[in-house]
Design an enzyme around this catalytic site. Structure first.
Site, PDB file in Angstrom:
ATOM      1  N   HIS A   1      -5.535   3.803  -1.755  1.00 34.13           N
ATOM      2  CA  HIS A   1      -5.161   4.780  -0.740  1.00 34.13           C
ATOM      3  C   HIS A   1      -6.295   5.685  -0.288  1.00 34.13           C
ATOM      4  O   HIS A   1      -6.312   6.132   0.847  1.00 34.13           O
ATOM      5  CB  HIS A   1      -3.879   5.494  -1.139  1.00 34.13           C
ATOM      6  CG  HIS A   1      -2.715   4.582  -0.909  1.00 34.13           C
ATOM      7  ND1 HIS A   1      -2.353   3.638  -1.843  1.00 34.13           N
ATOM      8  CD2 HIS A   1      -1.946   4.362   0.172  1.00 34.13           C
ATOM      9  CE1 HIS A   1      -1.364   2.918  -1.341  1.00 34.13           C
ATOM     10  NE2 HIS A   1      -1.097   3.339  -0.124  1.00 34.13           N
TER      11      HIS A   1
ATOM     12  N   GLU B   1       6.079  -7.950   1.774  1.00 28.78           N
ATOM     13  CA  GLU B   1       4.898  -7.756   0.933  1.00 28.78           C
ATOM     14  C   GLU B   1       5.069  -8.371  -0.445  1.00 28.78           C
ATOM     15  O   GLU B   1       4.188  -8.289  -1.283  1.00 28.78           O
ATOM     16  CB  GLU B   1       4.505  -6.276   0.852  1.00 28.78           C
ATOM     17  CG  GLU B   1       5.628  -5.289   0.702  1.00 28.78           C
ATOM     18  CD  GLU B   1       5.185  -3.839   0.883  1.00 28.78           C
ATOM     19  OE1 GLU B   1       3.993  -3.544   1.046  1.00 28.78           O
ATOM     20  OE2 GLU B   1       6.072  -2.966   0.850  1.00 28.78           O
TER      21      GLU B   1
ATOM     22  N   ASP C   1      -0.210  -5.358  -0.081  1.00 27.88           N
ATOM     23  CA  ASP C   1       0.537  -5.726  -1.276  1.00 27.88           C
ATOM     24  C   ASP C   1       0.751  -7.233  -1.361  1.00 27.88           C
ATOM     25  O   ASP C   1       0.659  -7.815  -2.435  1.00 27.88           O
ATOM     26  CB  ASP C   1       1.879  -4.988  -1.311  1.00 27.88           C
ATOM     27  CG  ASP C   1       1.714  -3.586  -1.875  1.00 27.88           C
ATOM     28  OD1 ASP C   1       1.014  -3.442  -2.893  1.00 27.88           O
ATOM     29  OD2 ASP C   1       2.261  -2.638  -1.294  1.00 27.88           O
TER      30      ASP C   1
ATOM     31  N   CYS D   1       0.976  -4.905   9.338  1.00 28.23           N
ATOM     32  CA  CYS D   1       0.540  -3.509   9.230  1.00 28.23           C
ATOM     33  C   CYS D   1      -0.375  -3.280   8.027  1.00 28.23           C
ATOM     34  O   CYS D   1      -0.765  -2.153   7.752  1.00 28.23           O
ATOM     35  CB  CYS D   1       1.722  -2.559   9.186  1.00 28.23           C
ATOM     36  SG  CYS D   1       2.718  -2.735   7.718  1.00 28.23           S
TER      37      CYS D   1
END
Ligand code: PEP
Ligand code: MG
Length: 581
Positions: free
Chosen positions: A183, A430, A454, A501
């Site tokens: 992140h 994912e 993921d 995405c």
């Protein structure tokens, strides 16, 4: 990594566990240090009490109990006695005393080899971190008067730290842990800041104030460079900034390929500032709003009205008021203590995270759904559109359950006479199981959004945050390309809207392949939109299909990357500075 080059002054965020304060107090400083500690303790206790009240109200008494435990640790007589004695007798700063205390407990508990005690150790660590945050200048780099711009160096960067750093001129991020899709890297990319993660040992090599270079294209970090090297990089940095400005100028142009195919370029956002960046960069909407950042950065747990207000503002600031809101995706590398994540799981990414966690807290989840439906109602009044996206969907039963919960939230709002709107419901794809059985689920969703960050880690069995396996966690691996090709084909055949995405949607090499597979909707960090638009304008559908065909014949990730580098060099040579290796 986040592309680009920058040169600046290092600002090291030391975790209290990594680098203790070595300063010894003068006689005259001792009383003030004791008082500083008391104040920090009172503030930490106030945090904990507020958290406890709010969590009890919104999640449940059981979940709130942990904060009472933390407060009792904070008030524990032995704990306080030790800290005070070390400040007075050994002249340690309060920070250093906390560090020593944590070392002592770690040593003691590690000998015990008992699961229960290990969990207690986590609680003590949590309390120490909270206290330490109240004591330190960690998030106040402006108080250090360092020459701008700053390059932040940290072991790992927590979302709340990134938000606090928003006030200073940060032009680069270097972290010891993490990788392409961790992140910290995602946030850096969303701000267009060059970043390199997974640089082992960097915290030992650099000190606050050093000149440091971040090369996000090659993944290099140079500390205290020679003057010639520094001058060469400063030149590259100027070119990088110039290129970014030049590309940003295309923000009002439509996203169209050289043969006239229209693309939907959406933004991934985490905050209101990102929503504004999405507009500034020419996105046509928001394809992924990660709501967990609202919880991670909120000092307390946001209630329905606070959430409604936050979503409403984000929708209003987003391009065309077109926003896909993803429900809470906590767990894995993002934890909040009040949702039962204070105890470490052996396999957090495969454990109790995301939608699984939301199902366990139906009232808490319901609050979020109600807030989103209310924001959707307001968006509709202004000609906007909101969609709801659910993370980590693994089975059809989960989709059915989610639909039931959305219906329930809508019925409640209708009965209460509150304005709201029902919204399209989408699944994040994912988990490989969902990709394999997608045809069974497709009838039950209105759209699909591929979370490739993921999906890649689960498919390759390679943790997205572990630099040791980053050679496996690769979106351009043949296995990943095959599964994506298949998923896109299934959705196109069923005329089900599909977006990608994950980070790969905005990376030049994978963008070309996804377009070749027939994908038309891409959601990415706002800062990447101008360069993708530029590549698209040099690319035709036929060319992309041919490149895809050739890439799918290649047998290794390395050869696919090499081939795509060559092709991109031909299609858009001016964009070299914005690619990553
Ligand atoms: C993904 O997994 O690709 C994704 C977009 O979600 P996140 O990175 O927030 O897990
Ligand atoms: Mg994800």
């Amino acid at each position: 990594m986040s592309p680009g080059v920058s040169v600046g002054t290092a600002y090291c965020i030391h975790e209290i566990f990594v680098n203790p304060d070595t300063k010894r107090l003068e006689d005259r400083e001792i009383t003030a240090e004791l008082a500083r500690y008391e104040t920090a303790r009172d503030r930490a206790a106030a945090d904990l009490r507020a958290l406890q009240r709010k969590v009890a109200r919104q999640v449940g008494e059981a979940e709130a109990a942990i904060f009472a435990v933390h407060e009792s640790i904070l008030r524990d007589a032995a704990f306080t006695r030790k800290i005070r004695a070390w400040i007075v007798d050994d002249r340690l700063t309060a920070q250093a005393a906390l560090h020593r205390l944590l070392e002592q407990y770690t040593e003691l508990f590690s000998r015990a080899n008992d699961g229960y005690l290990k969990e207690r150790l986590n609680d003590i660590r949590d309390v120490v971190v909270r206290l330490s945050a109240h004591l330190s200048d960690v998030l106040k780099p402006e108080s250090l008067a360092l020459p701008s711009p700053l390059i932040v160096v940290a072991d790992e960067l927590l979302p709340s730290q990134v938000v606090a750093l928003g006030k200073v001129d940060v032009r680069g991020i270097v972290t010891q842990t993490g990788s392409q899709t961790s992140h910290a890297a995602i946030i850096a990319r969303s701000r267009g800041i060059p970043a390199v993660s997974g640089v082992r040992g960097i915290m030992r090599q650099v000190t606050t104030g050093d000149t440091i270079i971040v090369d996000g294209r090659e993944g290099h970090v140079l500390v205290k460079p020679d003057p010639e090297v520094e001058a060469a990089y400063r030149k590259l940095e100027r070119e990088f900034v110039h290129l970014k400005d030049e590309l940003a100028a295309n923000r009002d142009h439509p996203a169209v390929t050289s043969d006239g195919v229209h693309l939907e370029l959406l933004a991934n956002i985490n905050s209101l500032a990102d929503a504004k960046a999405a507009r500034a960069m020419g996105a046509s909407g928001v394809g992924l709003y990660r709501t967990e950042y609202l919880y991670l950065t909120h000092p307390n747990i946001p209630d329905e009205d606070e959430q409604f207000e936050a979503y409403r503002k984000i929708v209003a600031a987003s391009p065309n008021r077109n926003v896909t809101i993803r429900t809470l995706d906590i767990g894995g590398d993002k934890t909040v203590p009040y949702l039962g994540h204070h105890y470490q799981e052996a396999n957090p990414f495969m454990g109790w995270r995301s939608i699984r966690l939301s199902f366990e807290h139906p009232e808490f989840f319901n609050t979020q759904l109600r807030a989103v439906l209310r924001a959707a109602g307001e968006a509709r009044q202004h000609g906007g559109s909101v969609r709801l996206l659910f993370p980590m969907i693994t089975t059809l039963e989960e989709i059915r359950r989610v639909r039931g919960m959305v219906r329930r939230a809508g019925t409640q709002l209708a009965e209460e006479g509150k304005p709201f709107a029902m919204v399209p419901i989408g699944m994040m794809l994912e988990v490989p199981a969902a990709a394999v059985a997608l045809d069974l689920m497709l009838d039950s969703v209105d759209f699909v959004s591929v979370g490739s960050n993921d999906l890649v880690q689960y498919l390759m069995a390679a943790d997205r945050d572990n630099p040791k396996v980053s050679h496996l966690c690769q979106p351009l691996a043949p296995a990943v390309l095959r599964i994506l090709h298949n998923v896109i084909r299934i959705c196109l055949r069923a005329q089900k809207p599909i977006t990608v995405c994950g980070e790969m949607a905005g990376q030049p090499k994978s963008f070309v392949l996804l377009f070749g597979m027939g994908l038309r909707s891409f959601s990415m960090s706002p800062a990447l939109i101008p360069s993708v638009k530029e590549i698209a304008s040099h690319l035709s559908e036929l060319a992309a299909r041919q490149i895809l065909q050739e890439a799918m014949r290649l047998k290794t990730t390395a050869s696919i990357k090499r081939y795509l580098d060559q092709q991109l060099g031909r299609i858009a040579p001016n964009l070299k500075l914005l690619d990553t290796v």
